[in-house]
Write a protein that holds these residues in place. Structure first.
Motif, PDB file in Angstrom:
ATOM      1  N   VAL A 120       0.837  -1.204   0.000  1.00 45.92           N
ATOM      2  CA  VAL A 120       0.000   0.000   0.000  1.00 45.92           C
ATOM      3  C   VAL A 120       0.870   1.251   0.000  1.00 45.92           C
ATOM      4  O   VAL A 120       0.623   2.198  -0.761  1.00 45.92           O
ATOM      5  N   PHE A 121       1.895   1.263   0.843  1.00 46.29           N
ATOM      6  CA  PHE A 121       2.801   2.416   0.888  1.00 46.29           C
ATOM      7  C   PHE A 121       3.503   2.592  -0.457  1.00 46.29           C
ATOM      8  O   PHE A 121       3.630   3.718  -0.957  1.00 46.29           O
ATOM      9  N   CYS A 122       3.982   1.494  -1.039  1.00 49.90           N
ATOM     10  CA  CYS A 122       4.686   1.592  -2.322  1.00 49.90           C
ATOM     11  C   CYS A 122       3.762   2.148  -3.403  1.00 49.90           C
ATOM     12  O   CYS A 122       4.181   3.007  -4.197  1.00 49.90           O
ATOM     13  N   TRP A 123       2.536   1.672  -3.442  1.00 53.14           N
ATOM     14  CA  TRP A 123       1.590   2.156  -4.451  1.00 53.14           C
ATOM     15  C   TRP A 123       1.323   3.650  -4.267  1.00 53.14           C
ATOM     16  O   TRP A 123       1.467   4.440  -5.185  1.00 53.14           O
ATOM     17  N   THR A 124       0.934   4.026  -3.056  1.00 55.85           N
ATOM     18  CA  THR A 124       0.558   5.412  -2.805  1.00 55.85           C
ATOM     19  C   THR A 124       1.723   6.367  -3.015  1.00 55.85           C
ATOM     20  O   THR A 124       1.602   7.385  -3.703  1.00 55.85           O
ATOM     21  N   TRP A 125       2.853   6.044  -2.437  1.00 55.68           N
ATOM     22  CA  TRP A 125       4.006   6.948  -2.513  1.00 55.68           C
ATOM     23  C   TRP A 125       4.577   7.024  -3.927  1.00 55.68           C
ATOM     24  O   TRP A 125       5.251   8.000  -4.268  1.00 55.68           O
ATOM     25  N   ALA A 126       4.323   5.989  -4.756  1.00 52.59           N
ATOM     26  CA  ALA A 126       4.788   6.034  -6.145  1.00 52.59           C
ATOM     27  C   ALA A 126       4.132   7.177  -6.915  1.00 52.59           C
ATOM     28  O   ALA A 126       4.687   7.660  -7.910  1.00 52.59           O
ATOM     29  N   PHE A 127       2.971   7.618  -6.451  1.00 52.44           N
ATOM     30  CA  PHE A 127       2.276   8.743  -7.084  1.00 52.44           C
ATOM     31  C   PHE A 127       2.486  10.047  -6.328  1.00 52.44           C
ATOM     32  O   PHE A 127       2.677  11.108  -6.937  1.00 52.44           O
ATOM     33  N   TRP A 128       2.467   9.977  -5.000  1.00 49.86           N
ATOM     34  CA  TRP A 128       2.510  11.201  -4.203  1.00 49.86           C
ATOM     35  C   TRP A 128       3.914  11.801  -4.099  1.00 49.86           C
ATOM     36  O   TRP A 128       4.053  13.024  -4.137  1.00 49.86           O
ATOM     37  N   ILE A 129       4.932  10.989  -3.952  1.00 49.25           N
ATOM     38  CA  ILE A 129       6.286  11.531  -3.804  1.00 49.25           C
ATOM     39  C   ILE A 129       6.749  12.238  -5.084  1.00 49.25           C
ATOM     40  O   ILE A 129       7.260  13.367  -5.012  1.00 49.25           O
ATOM     41  N   PRO A 130       6.594  11.637  -6.266  1.00 50.63           N
ATOM     42  CA  PRO A 130       6.976  12.376  -7.482  1.00 50.63           C
ATOM     43  C   PRO A 130       6.188  13.668  -7.658  1.00 50.63           C
ATOM     44  O   PRO A 130       6.742  14.686  -8.102  1.00 50.63           O
ATOM     45  N   ALA A 131       4.896  13.656  -7.299  1.00 47.26           N
ATOM     46  CA  ALA A 131       4.083  14.867  -7.415  1.00 47.26           C
ATOM     47  C   ALA A 131       4.618  15.952  -6.492  1.00 47.26           C
ATOM     48  O   ALA A 131       4.745  17.121  -6.889  1.00 47.26           O
ATOM     49  N   ALA A 132       4.944  15.575  -5.248  1.00 49.99           N
ATOM     50  CA  ALA A 132       5.457  16.555  -4.291  1.00 49.99           C
ATOM     51  C   ALA A 132       6.845  17.045  -4.700  1.00 49.99           C
ATOM     52  O   ALA A 132       7.140  18.241  -4.628  1.00 49.99           O
ATOM     53  N   ALA A 133       7.682  16.130  -5.150  1.00 52.34           N
ATOM     54  CA  ALA A 133       9.065  16.488  -5.499  1.00 52.34           C
ATOM     55  C   ALA A 133       9.135  17.391  -6.729  1.00 52.34           C
ATOM     56  O   ALA A 133      10.022  18.240  -6.838  1.00 52.34           O
ATOM     57  N   SER A 134       8.206  17.217  -7.657  1.00 52.11           N
ATOM     58  CA  SER A 134       8.228  17.999  -8.897  1.00 52.11           C
ATOM     59  C   SER A 134       7.428  19.287  -8.797  1.00 52.11           C
ATOM     60  O   SER A 134       7.394  20.063  -9.748  1.00 52.11           O
ATOM     61  N   GLY A 135       6.777  19.517  -7.648  1.00 51.64           N
ATOM     62  CA  GLY A 135       6.037  20.758  -7.446  1.00 51.64           C
ATOM     63  C   GLY A 135       4.711  20.817  -8.156  1.00 51.64           C
ATOM     64  O   GLY A 135       4.150  21.907  -8.366  1.00 51.64           O
ATOM     65  N   ILE A 136       4.182  19.664  -8.542  1.00 52.44           N
ATOM     66  CA  ILE A 136       2.865  19.632  -9.192  1.00 52.44           C
ATOM     67  C   ILE A 136       1.797  19.996  -8.172  1.00 52.44           C
ATOM     68  O   ILE A 136       1.766  19.451  -7.064  1.00 52.44           O
TER      69      ILE A 136
END
Length: 278
Positions: A19-35
């Motif tokens: 669950v963590f891998c799935w969720t963070w695979a979308f949320w971390i790149p979004a946060a890191a790229s400033g989307i």
């Protein structure tokens, strides 16, 4: 339940990892790229991440349980009759009452901003009634449904069978708080305050007592996932309307802690949260 727990991959550890891998695979790149979560791409990434607990709960139920257990999983989601009337009252009124008390406590210390903001929000809804239904639907989808199909729909039974109700609630609450972590860096989210802010630490502190109340409700409504969804919905809805200032956030956190302590103390640590583990 003991037979279920002995089956390969049936325990909660792999569930949480995936669950963590799935969720963070979308949320971390979004946060890191400033989307921003206010853009179409940001909203898509937010929703895809939210699906993690739901996909995990459904997937692990079908992968590790029998056909009878599959039926039970969905019955706990849709069976309105398994929740007694007085528990519907608790589910629907607990959070509104708690946040109302928080707002009232905040007023004498000069915290009239919360009342003013609540008034403005309600006025905007009344002046544009067509916005109410979409707001309620978004609130229901952005957390209560996808999260509870995993947290309470699947994971809580396994944690309680191993740890007991209170310890299971502490573990689930801590993991739930950590799971939200990328949102505190996700631009455009209400959570977007970073980990150095008071709001972040109050959120982390609040999540465990909130989870204890969830478990108390869950075990006293025949393990109803529907009850958890409704309670999550009412908590998010009320917080969205009423938790507007540092004062209300501080008071509401204290009230959640007091409520959790009262539940445990009044019924005893060992039996404070009763129910079947099915």
């Amino acid at each position: 339940m003991k037979e279920i727990l002995r089956r390969p991959f049936a325990g909660p550890m792999l569930f949480f990892i995936l669950v963590f891998c799935w969720t963070w695979a979308f949320w971390i790149p979004a946060a890191a790229s400033g989307i921003s979560a206010q853009t179409s791409l940001g909203r898509l990434l937010l929703v895809l991440g939210l699906l993690g607990p739901m996909l995990g709960g459904i997937g692990f139920t079908y992968a590790t349980r029998t056909a009878g257990d599959w039926s039970d999983y969905w019955l706990r989601v849709f069976d309105v009759g398994r929740i007694p009337a007085r528990w519907y009252a608790i589910i629907l009124l607990f959070a509104p009452v708690l946040f109302t008390i928080a707002v009232l406590l905040d007023r004498p210390s000069g915290g009239s901003d919360a009342v003013a903001q609540i008034s403005r929000t309600l006025t905007s809804f009344f002046s544009a009634p067509s916005t109410i239904a979409p707001f309620l639907l978004v609130t229901l989808i952005n957390g209560p449904i996808p999260e509870e199909l995993g947290w309470r729909g699947y994971a809580l039974d396994h944690l309680q069978a191993r740890l007991g109700a209170v310890a299971a609630s502490i573990v689930l609450g801590a993991l739930w708080a950590i799971w939200h972590l990328p949102l505190f860096f996700f631009e455009g989210m209400k959570h977007d305050v970073g980990i150095r802010s008071l709001w972040f630490w109050l959120f982390v502190l609040q999540t465990i007592p909130v989870t204890i109340i969830f478990t108390w409700i869950f075990n006293n409504t025949s393990r109803s996932t529907l009850g958890a969804i409704l309670f999550h919905f009412m908590t998010n809805l009320t917080a969205e309307l009423a938790n507007r200032t540092d004062g209300t956030n501080l008071y509401s956190t204290a009230l959640w802690i007091l409520a959790a302590v009262a539940v445990v103390a009044c019924q005893g640590v060992g039996t404070s949260i009763r129910g079947e583990h099915g």
